[in-house]
Scaffold this motif. Structure first.
Motif, PDB file in Angstrom:
ATOM      1  N   ASP A  29      -6.581   1.918 -12.510  1.00 17.09           N
ATOM      2  CA  ASP A  29      -8.087   1.902 -12.104  1.00 17.09           C
ATOM      3  C   ASP A  29      -8.434   3.559 -12.090  1.00 17.09           C
ATOM      4  O   ASP A  29      -7.409   4.546 -11.808  1.00 17.09           O
ATOM      5  N   TYR A  30      -9.415   3.624 -12.641  1.00 18.81           N
ATOM      6  CA  TYR A  30      -9.939   5.487 -12.563  1.00 18.81           C
ATOM      7  C   TYR A  30     -10.121   6.048 -11.306  1.00 18.81           C
ATOM      8  O   TYR A  30     -10.066   7.110 -11.098  1.00 18.81           O
ATOM      9  N   ALA A  31     -10.624   5.013 -10.248  1.00 21.78           N
ATOM     10  CA  ALA A  31     -10.973   5.798  -8.924  1.00 21.78           C
ATOM     11  C   ALA A  31      -9.935   5.770  -8.160  1.00 21.78           C
ATOM     12  O   ALA A  31      -9.127   4.781  -7.884  1.00 21.78           O
ATOM     13  N   GLU A  32      -9.509   7.021  -7.672  1.00 15.98           N
ATOM     14  CA  GLU A  32      -8.282   7.294  -6.819  1.00 15.98           C
ATOM     15  C   GLU A  32      -8.525   6.611  -5.546  1.00 15.98           C
ATOM     16  O   GLU A  32      -7.562   5.905  -5.007  1.00 15.98           O
ATOM     17  N   HIS A  33      -9.518   6.344  -5.028  1.00 18.54           N
ATOM     18  CA  HIS A  33      -9.851   5.736  -3.689  1.00 18.54           C
ATOM     19  C   HIS A  33      -9.443   4.440  -3.719  1.00 18.54           C
ATOM     20  O   HIS A  33      -9.063   3.568  -2.686  1.00 18.54           O
ATOM     21  N   MET A  34      -9.938   3.595  -4.898  1.00 14.42           N
ATOM     22  CA  MET A  34      -9.436   2.353  -5.011  1.00 14.42           C
ATOM     23  C   MET A  34      -7.876   2.084  -5.203  1.00 14.42           C
ATOM     24  O   MET A  34      -7.382   1.058  -4.600  1.00 14.42           O
ATOM     25  N   ILE A  35      -7.279   2.900  -5.896  1.00 16.21           N
ATOM     26  CA  ILE A  35      -5.838   2.937  -5.908  1.00 16.21           C
ATOM     27  C   ILE A  35      -5.199   3.182  -4.352  1.00 16.21           C
ATOM     28  O   ILE A  35      -4.246   2.347  -4.149  1.00 16.21           O
ATOM     29  N   LYS A  36      -5.805   3.965  -3.453  1.00 12.21           N
ATOM     30  CA  LYS A  36      -5.297   4.229  -2.060  1.00 12.21           C
ATOM     31  C   LYS A  36      -5.291   2.920  -1.477  1.00 12.21           C
ATOM     32  O   LYS A  36      -4.556   2.271  -0.621  1.00 12.21           O
ATOM     33  N   GLU A  37      -6.600   2.268  -1.631  1.00 14.26           N
ATOM     34  CA  GLU A  37      -6.775   0.897  -1.101  1.00 14.26           C
ATOM     35  C   GLU A  37      -5.840   0.047  -1.456  1.00 14.26           C
ATOM     36  O   GLU A  37      -5.326  -0.947  -0.508  1.00 14.26           O
ATOM     37  N   GLY A  38      -5.676  -0.020  -2.682  1.00  9.19           N
ATOM     38  CA  GLY A  38      -4.664  -1.099  -3.183  1.00  9.19           C
ATOM     39  C   GLY A  38      -3.338  -0.882  -2.934  1.00  9.19           C
ATOM     40  O   GLY A  38      -2.482  -1.925  -2.469  1.00  9.19           O
ATOM     41  N   LEU A  39      -2.733   0.156  -2.652  1.00  7.87           N
ATOM     42  CA  LEU A  39      -1.539   0.466  -2.072  1.00  7.87           C
ATOM     43  C   LEU A  39      -1.203   0.053  -0.695  1.00  7.87           C
ATOM     44  O   LEU A  39      -0.557  -0.561  -0.418  1.00  7.87           O
ATOM     45  N   LYS A  40      -2.552  -0.087   0.138  1.00  6.51           N
ATOM     46  CA  LYS A  40      -2.621  -0.358   1.566  1.00  6.51           C
ATOM     47  C   LYS A  40      -2.168  -1.803   1.450  1.00  6.51           C
ATOM     48  O   LYS A  40      -1.623  -2.386   2.028  1.00  6.51           O
ATOM     49  N   LEU A  41      -3.037  -2.586   0.511  1.00 10.41           N
ATOM     50  CA  LEU A  41      -3.058  -3.961   0.599  1.00 10.41           C
ATOM     51  C   LEU A  41      -1.533  -4.484   0.008  1.00 10.41           C
ATOM     52  O   LEU A  41      -1.077  -5.381   0.529  1.00 10.41           O
ATOM     53  N   LEU A  42      -0.947  -3.609  -0.994  1.00  6.70           N
ATOM     54  CA  LEU A  42       0.494  -4.050  -1.506  1.00  6.70           C
ATOM     55  C   LEU A  42       1.323  -3.970  -0.434  1.00  6.70           C
ATOM     56  O   LEU A  42       2.324  -4.821  -0.377  1.00  6.70           O
ATOM     57  N   LYS A  43       1.311  -2.848   0.347  1.00  7.05           N
ATOM     58  CA  LYS A  43       2.211  -2.485   1.576  1.00  7.05           C
ATOM     59  C   LYS A  43       2.084  -3.844   2.479  1.00  7.05           C
ATOM     60  O   LYS A  43       2.832  -4.264   3.032  1.00  7.05           O
ATOM     61  N   LYS A  44       0.616  -4.172   2.815  1.00  7.34           N
ATOM     62  CA  LYS A  44       0.559  -5.179   3.676  1.00  7.34           C
ATOM     63  C   LYS A  44       0.939  -6.706   3.415  1.00  7.34           C
ATOM     64  O   LYS A  44       1.608  -7.351   4.187  1.00  7.34           O
ATOM     65  N   GLU A  45       0.764  -6.846   2.068  1.00  4.24           N
ATOM     66  CA  GLU A  45       1.510  -8.197   1.511  1.00  4.24           C
ATOM     67  C   GLU A  45       2.669  -8.213   0.970  1.00  4.24           C
ATOM     68  O   GLU A  45       3.210  -9.055   0.480  1.00  4.24           O
ATOM     69  N   LYS A  46       3.307  -6.900   1.288  1.00  2.00           N
ATOM     70  CA  LYS A  46       5.019  -6.806   1.033  1.00  2.00           C
ATOM     71  C   LYS A  46       5.030  -6.926  -0.638  1.00  2.00           C
ATOM     72  O   LYS A  46       6.180  -7.685  -0.928  1.00  2.00           O
ATOM     73  N   MET A  47       4.287  -6.398  -1.210  1.00  2.00           N
ATOM     74  CA  MET A  47       4.230  -6.773  -2.776  1.00  2.00           C
ATOM     75  C   MET A  47       4.568  -5.283  -3.605  1.00  2.00           C
ATOM     76  O   MET A  47       4.377  -5.115  -4.761  1.00  2.00           O
ATOM     77  N   ILE A  48       4.803  -4.094  -2.758  1.00  2.00           N
ATOM     78  CA  ILE A  48       4.921  -2.980  -3.289  1.00  2.00           C
ATOM     79  C   ILE A  48       5.951  -2.775  -4.281  1.00  2.00           C
ATOM     80  O   ILE A  48       5.708  -1.997  -5.419  1.00  2.00           O
ATOM     81  N   SER A  49       6.845  -3.603  -4.391  1.00  2.00           N
ATOM     82  CA  SER A  49       8.005  -3.548  -5.289  1.00  2.00           C
ATOM     83  C   SER A  49       7.708  -4.416  -6.549  1.00  2.00           C
ATOM     84  O   SER A  49       8.083  -4.271  -7.544  1.00  2.00           O
ATOM     85  N   LYS A  50       6.576  -5.461  -6.107  1.00  2.00           N
ATOM     86  CA  LYS A  50       6.587  -6.314  -7.356  1.00  2.00           C
ATOM     87  C   LYS A  50       5.305  -6.068  -8.370  1.00  2.00           C
ATOM     88  O   LYS A  50       5.235  -6.304  -9.484  1.00  2.00           O
TER      89      LYS A  50
END
Length: 71
Positions: A29-50
């Motif tokens: 995504d072009y928007a840095e703030h969206m990537i930051k939100e996405g990383l939070k979600l990936l950590k919460k859902e335990k999908m950061i490695s997938k």
């Protein structure tokens, strides 16, 4: 491999990954703030490695960067 161009907060990627456990997922995504939100979600859902997401825009035209991210 599934690529989400304009992945935003990665919500769609997370839902797809739950349904397709053997696929590889990438999003950008072009928007840095969206990537930051996405990383939070990936950590919460335990999908950061997938699921791999990164900031990048199609107008950048640096496709070598993009290729290096997806291998």
């Amino acid at each position: 491999m599934i690529l989400d161009a304009g992945c935003g907060n990665a919500y769609t990627l997370v839902n797809l990954a739950k349904r397709l456990p053997h696929a590889k997922f990438y999003g950008f995504d072009y928007a840095e703030h969206m990537i930051k939100e996405g990383l939070k979600l990936l950590k919460k859902e335990k999908m950061i490695s997938k699921i791999k997401i990164f900031q990048w825009g199609l107008l950048n035209k640096n496709f070598n960067f993009f290729r290096s991210k997806i291998g």
